[in-house]
Design a protein around this motif. Structure first.
Motif, PDB file in Angstrom:
ATOM      1  N   GLY A  71      25.324   5.195  10.126  1.00 31.06           N
ATOM      2  CA  GLY A  71      26.139   5.550   9.145  1.00 31.06           C
ATOM      3  C   GLY A  71      25.524   5.130   8.113  1.00 31.06           C
ATOM      4  O   GLY A  71      25.152   6.094   6.781  1.00 31.06           O
ATOM      5  N   TYR A  72      25.277   3.885   7.748  1.00 32.13           N
ATOM      6  CA  TYR A  72      24.346   3.456   6.779  1.00 32.13           C
ATOM      7  C   TYR A  72      22.775   4.359   6.561  1.00 32.13           C
ATOM      8  O   TYR A  72      23.048   4.578   5.465  1.00 32.13           O
ATOM      9  CB  TYR A  72      24.173   2.762   7.007  1.00 32.13           C
ATOM     10  N   GLU A 126      22.316   7.480   7.366  1.00 37.86           N
ATOM     11  CA  GLU A 126      22.322   8.544   6.803  1.00 37.86           C
ATOM     12  C   GLU A 126      22.619   8.660   5.918  1.00 37.86           C
ATOM     13  O   GLU A 126      21.897   9.538   4.548  1.00 37.86           O
ATOM     14  CB  GLU A 126      23.384   9.072   7.854  1.00 37.86           C
ATOM     15  N   LYS A 127      23.284   7.513   4.962  1.00 40.62           N
ATOM     16  CA  LYS A 127      24.226   8.130   3.793  1.00 40.62           C
ATOM     17  C   LYS A 127      23.251   7.460   2.791  1.00 40.62           C
ATOM     18  O   LYS A 127      22.658   7.821   1.661  1.00 40.62           O
ATOM     19  CB  LYS A 127      24.833   6.634   3.781  1.00 40.62           C
ATOM     20  N   ASP A 165      19.778  10.815   3.384  1.00 39.34           N
ATOM     21  CA  ASP A 165      21.122  11.650   2.208  1.00 39.34           C
ATOM     22  C   ASP A 165      20.254  10.978   0.665  1.00 39.34           C
ATOM     23  O   ASP A 165      20.097  11.469  -0.279  1.00 39.34           O
ATOM     24  CB  ASP A 165      22.896  11.718   2.013  1.00 39.34           C
ATOM     25  N   GLU A 166      20.185   9.479   0.920  1.00 40.25           N
ATOM     26  CA  GLU A 166      19.094   9.487  -0.970  1.00 40.25           C
ATOM     27  C   GLU A 166      18.126   9.891  -1.030  1.00 40.25           C
ATOM     28  O   GLU A 166      17.859  10.306  -2.796  1.00 40.25           O
ATOM     29  CB  GLU A 166      19.180   7.854  -0.662  1.00 40.25           C
ATOM     30  N   ASN A 179      23.255  11.457  -2.166  1.00 38.63           N
ATOM     31  CA  ASN A 179      24.223  10.528  -1.840  1.00 38.63           C
ATOM     32  C   ASN A 179      23.898  10.712  -3.000  1.00 38.63           C
ATOM     33  O   ASN A 179      23.475   9.518  -4.018  1.00 38.63           O
ATOM     34  CB  ASN A 179      23.573  10.084  -0.930  1.00 38.63           C
ATOM     35  N   SER A 224      27.329   7.954  -3.559  1.00 35.87           N
ATOM     36  CA  SER A 224      27.802   6.959  -3.418  1.00 35.87           C
ATOM     37  C   SER A 224      26.999   5.475  -2.953  1.00 35.87           C
ATOM     38  O   SER A 224      25.644   5.533  -3.600  1.00 35.87           O
ATOM     39  CB  SER A 224      28.433   6.695  -2.207  1.00 35.87           C
ATOM     40  N   TRP A 238      30.742   2.680  -0.512  1.00 31.16           N
ATOM     41  CA  TRP A 238      30.677   3.138   1.493  1.00 31.16           C
ATOM     42  C   TRP A 238      31.308   2.080   2.248  1.00 31.16           C
ATOM     43  O   TRP A 238      32.369   2.004   2.961  1.00 31.16           O
ATOM     44  CB  TRP A 238      28.706   2.996   1.517  1.00 31.16           C
ATOM     45  N   ARG A 257      30.398  10.676  -4.566  1.00 34.23           N
ATOM     46  CA  ARG A 257      30.126  10.809  -2.872  1.00 34.23           C
ATOM     47  C   ARG A 257      28.588  11.994  -2.892  1.00 34.23           C
ATOM     48  O   ARG A 257      27.947  10.928  -2.186  1.00 34.23           O
ATOM     49  CB  ARG A 257      30.937  10.527  -2.122  1.00 34.23           C
ATOM     50  N   ASP A 258      28.989  12.357  -3.136  1.00 31.00           N
ATOM     51  CA  ASP A 258      28.170  13.220  -2.326  1.00 31.00           C
ATOM     52  C   ASP A 258      27.677  14.620  -3.399  1.00 31.00           C
ATOM     53  O   ASP A 258      28.884  15.191  -4.117  1.00 31.00           O
ATOM     54  CB  ASP A 258      28.619  13.934  -1.758  1.00 31.00           C
TER      55      ASP A 258
END
Length: 433
Positions: free
Chosen positions: A126-127, A129-130, A134-135, A140, A142, A147, A243-244
């Protein structure tokens, strides 16, 4: 019982255990194979002519899609290792190391131990991916503090509500002969309750919802809702952009408690007519009763799952080296839920894609003259803003798509796609429209 009967039962248990392992292994192999085919397809397609996106965004979307699938393969493989661990050692480990005199507490603790271990091991993915994927691709928004806060809230809610659900199933198994049927009825009721309360809980713990302040837009949305008989408790704006960067909207709840929730990113990127077309699409789902159809499909899946695991022989548990206690039954159900979901997904996907086309028709009709153009423009913007790669392998579409390929939706809406070959192509658009 004579020796031959004991041997016969043991052989049957071994055969069933091998069948269970074989089914799960086949599920894993098909899942990985589908992802591998998708990666190869996207890698080839991203080097071709850009579709719906600029050349740079098309390549970037392709790279993001490939990166996501590679991570999916990694998590699928890890899940398989954990399945082997739980079947071979994990459940017995929890049995031997968790002790409560109270049977209810014992069952809750063992099943929650299973869930907590699964949640903790999924945190690195999860970390990653975020804050890596996504960064890197600009989704991202968030912070790490946000998070951690969201993760802790989710964890606490899982502990509280998960324990209550586990206690409920434990009580049913302990007191009813036909426990699997009543457990199904209980869990199905929980699913319905979650659908009713989801917007409220999300607003309480995650997103800040504020009433729509634009009076003109509010009036137009309410006029649109009146045409389909949709009764809502209000139209709200979610601060999802903290967040997104993706665009989305949803209707939540049942009866008069229904809410219309628009992401602030959606308001920022879509014109009023495009936004109304999107909401018209969602109202199309309401007018056709699609939410009830989807819940019925979920109910059918749950009924099948409880029916199967409610009739497993005692010898199977003996072969696994675990007791046929309520916690063992619940853990086996949780372990095999992804398999049954994967089997049901193509069926649910076919139904869902049919419903999406029907909702598109309603959305374009509610939009009045030119409504289909506004909805098509909204779909294009969703692909552009979410940087969704618009092409997918047909096998991937079959197993994973709940929405029709966006190019097919545009074609049905009458949008000219030029010389694009849309056969077996799809969109990985993340928005729920």
């Amino acid at each position: 019982m004579c020796m031959s009967d004991k041997i016969s039962k043991k052989l049957k248990a071994i055969k069933m255990l091998m069948s269970i392992m074989g089914i799960y292994t086949l599920f894993i192999l098909i899942t990985i194979y589908t992802s591998v085919m998708q990666i190869g397809y996207v890698n080839a397609a991203k080097r071709g002519k850009a579709i719906l996106l600029s050349d740079n965004d098309f390549l970037k979307a392709g790279n993001y899609s490939v990166a996501k699938e590679k991570m999916s393969i990694a998590t699928t493989f890890i899940d398989y290792l954990f399945f082997i661990f739980w079947i071979g050692f994990g459940v017995k480990f929890l049995e031997q190391n968790i002790h409560f005199e109270n049977e209810a507490f014992l069952n809750i603790a063992i099943v929650m131990g299973f869930l907590v271990i699964g949640s903790v091991t999924s945190l690195p993915f999860g970390y990653y991916e975020k804050f890596v994927l996504d960064e890197k691709f600009g989704f991202n928004k968030s912070s790490k503090a946000q998070w951690v806060k969201d993760t802790l809230i989710s964890f606490v809610m899982t502990l509280i509500f998960g324990s209550l659900v586990i206690w409920g199933i434990y009580a049913i198994i302990s007191n009813f002969t036909l426990w699997w049927f009543w457990s199904f009825a209980f869990i199905f009721s929980v699913v319905i309750l979650i659908n009713m309360l989801y917007p409220t809980f999300r607003a309480m713990f995650f997103d800040k919802l504020t009433p729509l302040q634009n009076e003109e837009l509010d009036a137009e949305i309410k006029e649109l809702m009146e045409k389909t008989g949709f009764v809502s408790s209000g139209i709200f704006i979610s601060d999802a952009s903290k967040r997104d960067a993706r665009l989305n909207a949803y209707f939540g709840g049942f009866g008069k408690a229904k809410r219309v929730v628009l992401f602030d990113t959606l308001l920022e990127k879509l014109s009023t007519r495009e936004l109304l077309a999107v909401l018209g699409h969602e109202l199309g789902h309401f007018s056709h009763g699609d939410i009830y159809k989807n819940i019925a499909l979920v109910g059918a899946m749950l009924f099948g799952m409880f029916g199967i695991f409610g009739n497993l022989p005692s010898s199977l548990y003996m072969e696994l080296g675990i007791s046929q206690a309520p916690y063992s039954i619940m853990i086996l159900l949780l372990l095999f839920m992804p398999v049954l979901g994967f089997v049901m997904m193509p069926i649910m996907g076919i139904v869902s894609r049919h419903n999406e086309y029907a909702a598109d028709r309603v959305g374009s009709e509610l939009g009045g003259v030119g409504g289909e153009i506004e909805l098509a423009n909204a779909l294009k913007k969703l692909v552009t803003e979410n940087r969704s790669f618009p092409l997918s392998h047909p096998l991937y579409i079959f197993f994973h798509y709940t929405h029709p390929p966006v190019l097919e939706r545009l074609r049905v809406l009458g949008v000219s796609l030029g010389d694009i070959d849309t056969n077996a192509l799809g969109s990985a658009c993340q928005a729920d429209i």
